[in-house]
Design a protein around this motif. Sequence first.
Motif, PDB file in Angstrom:
ATOM      1  N   PRO A 180       0.804  -1.230   0.000  1.00  0.00           N
ATOM      2  CA  PRO A 180       0.000   0.000   0.000  1.00  0.00           C
ATOM      3  C   PRO A 180       0.832   1.274   0.000  1.00  0.00           C
ATOM      4  O   PRO A 180       0.358   2.318  -0.484  1.00  0.00           O
ATOM      5  CB  PRO A 180      -0.814  -0.125   1.291  1.00  0.00           C
ATOM      6  CG  PRO A 180      -0.881  -1.587   1.568  1.00  0.00           C
ATOM      7  CD  PRO A 180       0.424  -2.140   1.085  1.00  0.00           C
ATOM      8  N   SER A 181       2.056   1.215   0.508  1.00  0.00           N
ATOM      9  CA  SER A 181       2.913   2.396   0.502  1.00  0.00           C
ATOM     10  C   SER A 181       3.589   2.625  -0.841  1.00  0.00           C
ATOM     11  O   SER A 181       4.179   3.682  -1.068  1.00  0.00           O
ATOM     12  CB  SER A 181       3.984   2.272   1.599  1.00  0.00           C
ATOM     13  OG  SER A 181       3.389   2.210   2.873  1.00  0.00           O
ATOM     14  N   LEU A 182       3.539   1.630  -1.707  1.00  0.00           N
ATOM     15  CA  LEU A 182       4.111   1.739  -3.053  1.00  0.00           C
ATOM     16  C   LEU A 182       2.935   1.838  -4.006  1.00  0.00           C
ATOM     17  O   LEU A 182       2.327   0.835  -4.359  1.00  0.00           O
ATOM     18  CB  LEU A 182       4.975   0.525  -3.371  1.00  0.00           C
ATOM     19  CG  LEU A 182       6.099   0.215  -2.377  1.00  0.00           C
ATOM     20  CD1 LEU A 182       6.732  -1.134  -2.700  1.00  0.00           C
ATOM     21  CD2 LEU A 182       7.147   1.315  -2.379  1.00  0.00           C
ATOM     22  N   THR A 183       2.595   3.023  -4.423  1.00  0.00           N
ATOM     23  CA  THR A 183       1.319   3.262  -5.089  1.00  0.00           C
ATOM     24  C   THR A 183       1.341   3.038  -6.591  1.00  0.00           C
ATOM     25  O   THR A 183       0.318   3.177  -7.244  1.00  0.00           O
ATOM     26  CB  THR A 183       0.868   4.705  -4.827  1.00  0.00           C
ATOM     27  OG1 THR A 183       1.873   5.610  -5.311  1.00  0.00           O
ATOM     28  CG2 THR A 183       0.651   4.931  -3.341  1.00  0.00           C
ATOM     29  N   SER A 184       2.491   2.711  -7.157  1.00  0.00           N
ATOM     30  CA  SER A 184       2.593   2.699  -8.607  1.00  0.00           C
ATOM     31  C   SER A 184       2.340   1.320  -9.194  1.00  0.00           C
ATOM     32  O   SER A 184       3.123   0.388  -9.027  1.00  0.00           O
ATOM     33  CB  SER A 184       3.988   3.182  -9.023  1.00  0.00           C
ATOM     34  OG  SER A 184       4.100   3.203 -10.416  1.00  0.00           O
ATOM     35  N   ASP A 185       1.212   1.175  -9.877  1.00  0.00           N
ATOM     36  CA  ASP A 185       0.915  -0.015 -10.682  1.00  0.00           C
ATOM     37  C   ASP A 185       1.067  -1.323  -9.916  1.00  0.00           C
ATOM     38  O   ASP A 185       1.484  -2.335 -10.477  1.00  0.00           O
ATOM     39  CB  ASP A 185       1.771  -0.034 -11.944  1.00  0.00           C
ATOM     40  CG  ASP A 185       1.317   1.005 -12.956  1.00  0.00           C
ATOM     41  OD1 ASP A 185       0.126   1.015 -13.286  1.00  0.00           O
ATOM     42  OD2 ASP A 185       2.143   1.823 -13.388  1.00  0.00           O
ATOM     43  N   ALA A 186       0.752  -1.293  -8.644  1.00  0.00           N
ATOM     44  CA  ALA A 186       0.658  -2.521  -7.848  1.00  0.00           C
ATOM     45  C   ALA A 186       1.902  -3.391  -7.916  1.00  0.00           C
ATOM     46  O   ALA A 186       1.825  -4.608  -7.823  1.00  0.00           O
ATOM     47  CB  ALA A 186      -0.566  -3.331  -8.274  1.00  0.00           C
ATOM     48  N   LYS A 259      -4.575  -7.550  -7.040  1.00  0.00           N
ATOM     49  CA  LYS A 259      -3.842  -6.513  -6.313  1.00  0.00           C
ATOM     50  C   LYS A 259      -3.968  -6.679  -4.805  1.00  0.00           C
ATOM     51  O   LYS A 259      -2.971  -6.563  -4.067  1.00  0.00           O
ATOM     52  CB  LYS A 259      -4.337  -5.138  -6.740  1.00  0.00           C
ATOM     53  CG  LYS A 259      -3.665  -3.977  -6.024  1.00  0.00           C
ATOM     54  CD  LYS A 259      -4.204  -2.649  -6.526  1.00  0.00           C
ATOM     55  CE  LYS A 259      -3.540  -1.467  -5.809  1.00  0.00           C
ATOM     56  NZ  LYS A 259      -4.042  -0.174  -6.342  1.00  0.00           N
ATOM     57  N   ALA A 260      -5.172  -6.960  -4.322  1.00  0.00           N
ATOM     58  CA  ALA A 260      -5.368  -7.083  -2.879  1.00  0.00           C
ATOM     59  C   ALA A 260      -4.526  -8.212  -2.302  1.00  0.00           C
ATOM     60  O   ALA A 260      -3.919  -8.071  -1.228  1.00  0.00           O
ATOM     61  CB  ALA A 260      -6.849  -7.305  -2.566  1.00  0.00           C
ATOM     62  N   THR A 261      -4.482  -9.332  -3.015  1.00  0.00           N
ATOM     63  CA  THR A 261      -3.663 -10.458  -2.555  1.00  0.00           C
ATOM     64  C   THR A 261      -2.189 -10.098  -2.574  1.00  0.00           C
ATOM     65  O   THR A 261      -1.451 -10.381  -1.622  1.00  0.00           O
ATOM     66  CB  THR A 261      -3.912 -11.681  -3.446  1.00  0.00           C
ATOM     67  OG1 THR A 261      -5.300 -12.007  -3.425  1.00  0.00           O
ATOM     68  CG2 THR A 261      -3.111 -12.875  -2.973  1.00  0.00           C
ATOM     69  N   ALA A 262      -1.750  -9.462  -3.669  1.00  0.00           N
ATOM     70  CA  ALA A 262      -0.344  -9.090  -3.790  1.00  0.00           C
ATOM     71  C   ALA A 262       0.065  -8.109  -2.699  1.00  0.00           C
ATOM     72  O   ALA A 262       1.154  -8.213  -2.117  1.00  0.00           O
ATOM     73  CB  ALA A 262      -0.084  -8.483  -5.160  1.00  0.00           C
ATOM     74  N   GLN A 263      -0.793  -7.145  -2.392  1.00  0.00           N
ATOM     75  CA  GLN A 263      -0.455  -6.178  -1.353  1.00  0.00           C
ATOM     76  C   GLN A 263      -0.443  -6.822   0.024  1.00  0.00           C
ATOM     77  O   GLN A 263       0.393  -6.469   0.869  1.00  0.00           O
ATOM     78  CB  GLN A 263      -1.426  -5.003  -1.400  1.00  0.00           C
ATOM     79  CG  GLN A 263      -1.215  -4.101  -2.612  1.00  0.00           C
ATOM     80  CD  GLN A 263      -1.972  -2.796  -2.511  1.00  0.00           C
ATOM     81  OE1 GLN A 263      -2.975  -2.701  -1.817  1.00  0.00           O
ATOM     82  NE2 GLN A 263      -1.481  -1.777  -3.203  1.00  0.00           N
ATOM     83  N   ALA A 264      -1.338  -7.764   0.271  1.00  0.00           N
ATOM     84  CA  ALA A 264      -1.318  -8.470   1.550  1.00  0.00           C
ATOM     85  C   ALA A 264      -0.015  -9.244   1.716  1.00  0.00           C
ATOM     86  O   ALA A 264       0.591  -9.252   2.798  1.00  0.00           O
ATOM     87  CB  ALA A 264      -2.520  -9.407   1.650  1.00  0.00           C
ATOM     88  N   ILE A 265       0.417  -9.888   0.638  1.00  0.00           N
ATOM     89  CA  ILE A 265       1.706 -10.589   0.684  1.00  0.00           C
ATOM     90  C   ILE A 265       2.830  -9.596   0.914  1.00  0.00           C
ATOM     91  O   ILE A 265       3.748  -9.834   1.707  1.00  0.00           O
ATOM     92  CB  ILE A 265       1.923 -11.383  -0.616  1.00  0.00           C
ATOM     93  CG1 ILE A 265       0.911 -12.529  -0.712  1.00  0.00           C
ATOM     94  CG2 ILE A 265       3.346 -11.920  -0.696  1.00  0.00           C
ATOM     95  CD1 ILE A 265       0.920 -13.246  -2.049  1.00  0.00           C
ATOM     96  N   GLY A 266       2.769  -8.442   0.225  1.00  0.00           N
ATOM     97  CA  GLY A 266       3.795  -7.431   0.377  1.00  0.00           C
ATOM     98  C   GLY A 266       3.884  -6.875   1.783  1.00  0.00           C
ATOM     99  O   GLY A 266       4.982  -6.612   2.300  1.00  0.00           O
ATOM    100  N   VAL A 267       2.732  -6.684   2.413  1.00  0.00           N
ATOM    101  CA  VAL A 267       2.736  -6.207   3.801  1.00  0.00           C
ATOM    102  C   VAL A 267       3.424  -7.229   4.705  1.00  0.00           C
ATOM    103  O   VAL A 267       4.202  -6.868   5.591  1.00  0.00           O
ATOM    104  CB  VAL A 267       1.293  -5.928   4.275  1.00  0.00           C
ATOM    105  CG1 VAL A 267       1.246  -5.746   5.790  1.00  0.00           C
ATOM    106  CG2 VAL A 267       0.733  -4.702   3.583  1.00  0.00           C
ATOM    107  N   GLY A 268       3.158  -8.499   4.460  1.00  0.00           N
ATOM    108  CA  GLY A 268       3.823  -9.536   5.242  1.00  0.00           C
ATOM    109  C   GLY A 268       5.318  -9.549   5.035  1.00  0.00           C
ATOM    110  O   GLY A 268       6.095  -9.689   5.989  1.00  0.00           O
TER     111      GLY A 268
END
Length: 552
Positions: A180-186, A259-268
């Motif tokens: 979520p902190s990296l807003t560019s094109d997921a 995107k939601a799945t990818a961002q959840a993984i990224g937060v982890g």
Amino acid sequence: MSTAHLHATTPSTLKVLSLAVAALSLSACLSGGGGGGSDAPNTLAVQTTEGSVVGIRSEGIRVFRGIPYAAPPVGELRFAPPQPPATRTDPLRLSNEFGNSCPQSDLTTGAAVGDEDCLYLNVYAPADAEDLPVMVWIHGGAFVFGNGGGEYDPTRLVEQDVIVVTLNYRLGNLGFLAHPSLTSDAGNFALMDQQLAMAWVKDNIEAFGGDPGNVTLFGESAGGHSVMSHIVSPRAEDADLFQRAIVQSGSYAPFQMPKATAQAIGVGVASNLGCSDLGTAADCLRALPVSALLAAQGSQAVPVVDPASDLLPKSIQQALADGDFNTSLDIMIGSNQNEGTLFVALDEVGGDPIDDEAEYRDRVADFFQPYQASIPFNDDQIATDYLGFFAGSGSPYNEALSGIWTDFMFACNAYSHATTFAGASMNTFQYWFRDEDAPWTLVPPLAVSFPMGATHAGEIPYVLYPQSIMEQRYSGDLGDLSSLSGEMVDYWTQFAKDGDPSTTDGVAAAWPQAATGNLLMLDAPNAASASALSFLGYHHCGYWANPPLLIP
């Protein structure tokens, strides 16, 4: 098909897609050749949008290795869209050296290798090129390994009067981390790199003797998956970055990652690296050492679907189903007869062979486990059915599991995608690579208890290896190899020239369009046209159209 399989694939998938291309070891073939001191400046000195570059002559062609197509993605440009390279006042004098590979883990030692300053491309052109077709190669390697440098030798393609460009792009977390902190094109930084490289080609290739209006994008495995992503990318279509596409074993995982799945993984990932504060996560991630980011990534990556972006607003499969893709393209697409043998072989070599039927059934269950939440496959029935399909083989458990990989992941998807393209009235040509003596691409070759056949990446040498290396690694008749490899080079380059791979001299078999219900079998000694029904039967695609499910 569930997107879960993209995020929780079995170790076999991860390793094979990584090794399919990353283990090609051809740098010695490309590092030779003399300098260009005696060549006329007007052939080796080329003016680009950033300044002049001076190449060398190697094996009778002009070679320009290590041209920067983007600014180094470091500091504030880590986890950011690529930016154009800086302009130069002095000529960039190139040599035998390629630009840095992008950061990745060494396949043998696991050590971090490469450098973040890695966004380079290479141009290979005939000596007197003028208005020639252009072929842009995207390497594979599960989006976590590989490079566009010494692993490939496009000399034989260039000798047929085309220009070939190979390129690097960001890999792994550096190429795909979404947060979520990296807003560019997921997090699709790798796809953005590839498109910037294609834009550089469009702006500059004329100076090398190429036609910017006749560009063929081609790639294998993750490279083929990239090609599919650009076919459905509105941004690529709007910019008219390429006119033709060759998809080699790239039809796997067409649902990609939401995107939601990818961002959840990224937060982890970020939290595990000590960057848990959403307000400061971007700066924290950019300050981390590359080795930490490599250690935190999996064995594969995958593009991310972001409906708010024009880069990849829909997955490959959804865009094809909706008819929302670039229908102006000419398409060549295909798969290999035994893609899955490499999956199973790597496990055996790694110390996990299939010892008995119980182990086989466990492995099939492991394969389908990521899907079960959305599609309740009856994995035990599938295991039984595939044992029946391979009952007469010398190694039924290995070959049955390999067959599941091949048919479910690659072959039937490739046929489906070819059918969609043909149904959109696109010039579409499907191939079926079947040479079971194909030169091995892993060094040394895998010693396993079952035949590898025409395995994943087996077709690459026929177009991107020098003939001498192919002959060293071929287990069949060298005359047959020479005949088929020559035909494939002709097919690939003829397709790049006018969108029809059939050769103008009529020597090689004519390649029928997929819309006729036919494809081209690529097998030694010569290619031949065949009904797609033979392909569908061999790969049990009717079975996968209605597979066994566990219905409550």
